[in-house]
Design a protein around this motif. Structure first.
Motif, PDB file in Angstrom:
ATOM      1  N   THR A 181       0.762  -1.062   0.095  1.00 32.09           N
ATOM      2  CA  THR A 181       0.038   0.278  -0.009  1.00 32.09           C
ATOM      3  C   THR A 181       0.927   1.166   0.042  1.00 32.09           C
ATOM      4  O   THR A 181       1.706   1.210   0.773  1.00 32.09           O
ATOM      5  CB  THR A 181      -0.993  -0.040   1.131  1.00 32.09           C
ATOM      6  N   ARG A 182       0.367   2.179  -1.029  1.00 29.19           N
ATOM      7  CA  ARG A 182       1.452   3.436  -1.044  1.00 29.19           C
ATOM      8  C   ARG A 182       0.629   4.504  -1.026  1.00 29.19           C
ATOM      9  O   ARG A 182      -0.434   4.796  -1.493  1.00 29.19           O
ATOM     10  CB  ARG A 182       2.136   3.307  -2.423  1.00 29.19           C
ATOM     11  N   THR A 183       0.923   5.324   0.300  1.00 29.17           N
ATOM     12  CA  THR A 183       0.378   6.450   0.595  1.00 29.17           C
ATOM     13  C   THR A 183       1.121   7.770  -0.134  1.00 29.17           C
ATOM     14  O   THR A 183       2.154   7.815   0.220  1.00 29.17           O
ATOM     15  CB  THR A 183       0.009   6.673   2.227  1.00 29.17           C
ATOM     16  N   ILE A 184       0.543   8.684  -0.806  1.00 33.46           N
ATOM     17  CA  ILE A 184       1.239   9.662  -1.435  1.00 33.46           C
ATOM     18  C   ILE A 184       0.703  10.943  -0.985  1.00 33.46           C
ATOM     19  O   ILE A 184      -0.342  11.330  -1.278  1.00 33.46           O
ATOM     20  CB  ILE A 184       1.056   9.401  -2.922  1.00 33.46           C
ATOM     21  N   VAL A 185       1.500  11.600  -0.511  1.00 34.12           N
ATOM     22  CA  VAL A 185       1.143  13.142   0.119  1.00 34.12           C
ATOM     23  C   VAL A 185       1.700  13.861  -0.865  1.00 34.12           C
ATOM     24  O   VAL A 185       2.856  14.183  -0.863  1.00 34.12           O
ATOM     25  CB  VAL A 185       1.836  13.135   1.544  1.00 34.12           C
ATOM     26  N   ILE A 186       0.900  14.830  -1.837  1.00 31.99           N
ATOM     27  CA  ILE A 186       1.403  15.831  -2.517  1.00 31.99           C
ATOM     28  C   ILE A 186       1.340  17.195  -1.798  1.00 31.99           C
ATOM     29  O   ILE A 186       0.275  17.720  -1.483  1.00 31.99           O
ATOM     30  CB  ILE A 186       0.501  15.660  -3.895  1.00 31.99           C
ATOM     31  N   ARG A 187       2.334  17.760  -1.901  1.00 31.84           N
ATOM     32  CA  ARG A 187       2.636  19.171  -1.248  1.00 31.84           C
ATOM     33  C   ARG A 187       2.078  20.296  -2.230  1.00 31.84           C
ATOM     34  O   ARG A 187       2.159  20.164  -3.361  1.00 31.84           O
ATOM     35  CB  ARG A 187       3.999  19.202  -0.631  1.00 31.84           C
ATOM     36  N   PRO A 188       2.103  21.325  -1.835  1.00 34.26           N
ATOM     37  CA  PRO A 188       1.577  22.455  -2.456  1.00 34.26           C
ATOM     38  C   PRO A 188       2.629  22.831  -3.795  1.00 34.26           C
ATOM     39  O   PRO A 188       2.395  23.254  -4.852  1.00 34.26           O
ATOM     40  CB  PRO A 188       1.543  23.766  -1.671  1.00 34.26           C
ATOM     41  N   ASP A 189       3.896  22.652  -3.587  1.00 32.41           N
ATOM     42  CA  ASP A 189       4.919  22.638  -4.579  1.00 32.41           C
ATOM     43  C   ASP A 189       5.053  21.650  -5.639  1.00 32.41           C
ATOM     44  O   ASP A 189       5.930  21.473  -6.470  1.00 32.41           O
ATOM     45  CB  ASP A 189       6.580  23.037  -3.932  1.00 32.41           C
ATOM     46  N   GLY A 190       4.128  20.373  -5.380  1.00 31.64           N
ATOM     47  CA  GLY A 190       4.150  19.329  -6.414  1.00 31.64           C
ATOM     48  C   GLY A 190       5.117  18.422  -6.019  1.00 31.64           C
ATOM     49  O   GLY A 190       4.882  17.183  -6.467  1.00 31.64           O
ATOM     50  N   SER A 191       6.025  18.365  -4.802  1.00 32.33           N
ATOM     51  CA  SER A 191       6.563  17.374  -4.605  1.00 32.33           C
ATOM     52  C   SER A 191       5.591  16.326  -3.714  1.00 32.33           C
ATOM     53  O   SER A 191       4.746  16.902  -3.381  1.00 32.33           O
ATOM     54  CB  SER A 191       7.868  17.967  -3.452  1.00 32.33           C
ATOM     55  N   GLN A 192       6.457  15.102  -3.634  1.00 28.93           N
ATOM     56  CA  GLN A 192       5.393  14.135  -3.013  1.00 28.93           C
ATOM     57  C   GLN A 192       6.373  13.344  -2.078  1.00 28.93           C
ATOM     58  O   GLN A 192       7.485  13.245  -2.132  1.00 28.93           O
ATOM     59  CB  GLN A 192       5.239  13.090  -4.076  1.00 28.93           C
ATOM     60  N   ILE A 193       5.588  12.901  -0.724  1.00 22.84           N
ATOM     61  CA  ILE A 193       6.169  12.031   0.040  1.00 22.84           C
ATOM     62  C   ILE A 193       5.512  10.458  -0.177  1.00 22.84           C
ATOM     63  O   ILE A 193       4.037  10.668   0.075  1.00 22.84           O
ATOM     64  CB  ILE A 193       6.054  12.322   1.434  1.00 22.84           C
ATOM     65  N   ILE A 194       5.976   9.584  -0.338  1.00 25.88           N
ATOM     66  CA  ILE A 194       5.580   8.179  -0.751  1.00 25.88           C
ATOM     67  C   ILE A 194       5.905   7.329   0.476  1.00 25.88           C
ATOM     68  O   ILE A 194       7.095   7.174   0.686  1.00 25.88           O
ATOM     69  CB  ILE A 194       5.848   7.722  -1.978  1.00 25.88           C
ATOM     70  N   THR A 195       4.895   6.927   1.158  1.00 21.37           N
ATOM     71  CA  THR A 195       5.135   5.621   2.194  1.00 21.37           C
ATOM     72  C   THR A 195       4.689   4.452   1.639  1.00 21.37           C
ATOM     73  O   THR A 195       3.382   4.279   1.446  1.00 21.37           O
ATOM     74  CB  THR A 195       4.206   6.203   3.478  1.00 21.37           C
ATOM     75  N   VAL A 196       5.481   3.592   1.538  1.00 19.55           N
ATOM     76  CA  VAL A 196       5.156   2.137   1.268  1.00 19.55           C
ATOM     77  C   VAL A 196       4.989   1.336   2.456  1.00 19.55           C
ATOM     78  O   VAL A 196       6.122   1.087   3.101  1.00 19.55           O
ATOM     79  CB  VAL A 196       6.159   1.768   0.252  1.00 19.55           C
ATOM     80  N   VAL A 197       4.058   0.673   2.504  1.00 25.13           N
ATOM     81  CA  VAL A 197       3.868  -0.460   3.482  1.00 25.13           C
ATOM     82  C   VAL A 197       3.574  -1.803   2.970  1.00 25.13           C
ATOM     83  O   VAL A 197       2.851  -1.889   2.107  1.00 25.13           O
ATOM     84  CB  VAL A 197       2.966   0.114   4.686  1.00 25.13           C
ATOM     85  N   GLY A 198       3.876  -2.857   3.847  1.00 27.96           N
ATOM     86  CA  GLY A 198       3.545  -4.184   3.600  1.00 27.96           C
ATOM     87  C   GLY A 198       2.322  -4.703   3.842  1.00 27.96           C
ATOM     88  O   GLY A 198       1.682  -4.063   4.415  1.00 27.96           O
ATOM     89  N   ALA A 199       2.039  -5.906   3.410  1.00 25.34           N
ATOM     90  CA  ALA A 199       0.629  -6.490   3.920  1.00 25.34           C
ATOM     91  C   ALA A 199       0.584  -6.546   5.487  1.00 25.34           C
ATOM     92  O   ALA A 199      -0.801  -6.469   5.802  1.00 25.34           O
ATOM     93  CB  ALA A 199       0.597  -7.903   3.300  1.00 25.34           C
ATOM     94  N   ASP A 200       1.650  -6.556   6.042  1.00 21.46           N
ATOM     95  CA  ASP A 200       1.585  -6.671   7.630  1.00 21.46           C
ATOM     96  C   ASP A 200       1.175  -5.268   8.401  1.00 21.46           C
ATOM     97  O   ASP A 200       1.224  -5.047   9.338  1.00 21.46           O
ATOM     98  CB  ASP A 200       2.609  -7.350   8.302  1.00 21.46           C
TER      99      ASP A 200
END
Length: 306
Positions: free
Chosen positions: A60-79
């Motif tokens: 599961t990938r949660t993508i936080v998009i910031r006002p300047d267009g950059s992104q922080i991507i958090t990748v978590v496993g099934a657990d």
């Protein structure tokens, strides 16, 4: 803490006691040791323009998009465990800040690593630095300092969080200028200003190396029960991390926070102690990458959010 106590639920899972409360999970193992977990994604959402979630296989990938267009991507496993934390800039270039998907072949067992105390050859006041008495240069030097002893391998974030022998390989800075009231995790405005020199050092270190990671540790005194103190200390660490980002612009993705309750008292007393109600900053980048500047090859490209 009264509201959290009333909403706690306790179950037994595989010999462990698992206690859930709003925003936190506390686990007590059969040996009596306890630790706490929380979802750091909430901290990254501050000021976000958009937040998207993708499922790719078992990840599961949660993508936080910031006002300047950059992104922080958090990748978590099934657990539900963190695999990777990635910063993607406006041009699509990616920097892997934390890579938990790689496991050193020398690692054995779970997330606890039993290491002997490190051999410390630097002065004690350079190993545990009191922020109140330290110059800005000393604080920055501590944020750039190498491990005090040889690293056997690289460690996962959970191994660092939950293994004191691993954390002790790195110098730390005690924010003894920030002392919390009993039962509180709020940082009063008159004390918040004292974080300026810490934030300046963090921003300077991260600007030099965008992959730097710092652990914000929360602590309590010995008053109260272990569950309350773990919850309280974890919220103190998170409060400090939030303030460093929201007031001083320290990138949230370069910080991680963890509470330790009353396990590591600075003043050995069972009574109330403002000195023990504190937070600590520790650079953990060398622990994550084994003390080298290089990291394993990045995983396959992550599809842009749709």
């Amino acid at each position: 803490m009264d509201d959290f106590r009333s909403e706690r639920h306790e179950v037994q899972e595989g010999g462990r006691t698992v206690i859930t409360e709003p925003g936190r999970v506390i686990v007590r193992d059969p040996g009596g040791q306890s630790f706490i977990r929380h979802d750091e994604d909430q901290r990254f959402r501050f000021g976000a323009r958009d937040i998207q979630t993708q499922r790719v296989g078992s990840e599961t990938r949660t993508i936080v998009i910031r006002p300047d267009g950059s992104q922080i991507i958090t990748v978590v496993g099934a657990d539900g465990q963190l695999l990777r934390r990635i910063r993607r800039d406006q041009q699509g270039r990616e920097i892997i800040i934390i890579d938990n998907s790689y496991r050193d072949p020398r690692a054995v067992g779970g997330f606890y690593v039993d290491l002997p105390p490190p051999v410390i050859s630097i002065p004690y006041d350079r190993y545990i630095v009191d922020a109140d008495d330290a110059s800005p240069d000393l604080i920055y030097d501590t944020m750039e300092a190498p491990p005090v002893d040889r690293l056997e391998r690289r460690y996962t974030l959970d191994e660092i969080r939950y293994s004191p022998g691993v954390r002790l390989l790195m110098p730390s800075i005690d924010l003894n200028s920030i002392n919390f009231e009993t039962g509180s995790w709020e940082i009063p405005p008159d004390q918040a200003a004292k974080l300026q020199v810490i934030a300046d050092g963090l921003n300077r270190a991260i600007q030099r190396n965008p992959r730097e990671v710092f652990l914000i540790e929360g602590h309590t005194d010995a008053v109260g029960n272990d569950v309350d103190n773990l919850s309280l200390s974890d919220r103190r660490a998170e409060s400090a991390a939030e303030l460093l980002t929201q007031q001083y612009g320290v990138p949230a993705e370069n910080l991680t926070s963890q509470g330790y309750g009353s396990q590591y008292l600075k003043e050995q007393t069972d009574g109330p102690s403002r000195i023990n109600r504190r937070v600590t900053v520790r650079r953990i980048t060398p622990l994550l990458n084994g003390g080298t500047a290089s990291l394993p090859p990045p995983p396959p490209g992550i599809a842009p959010p749709r």
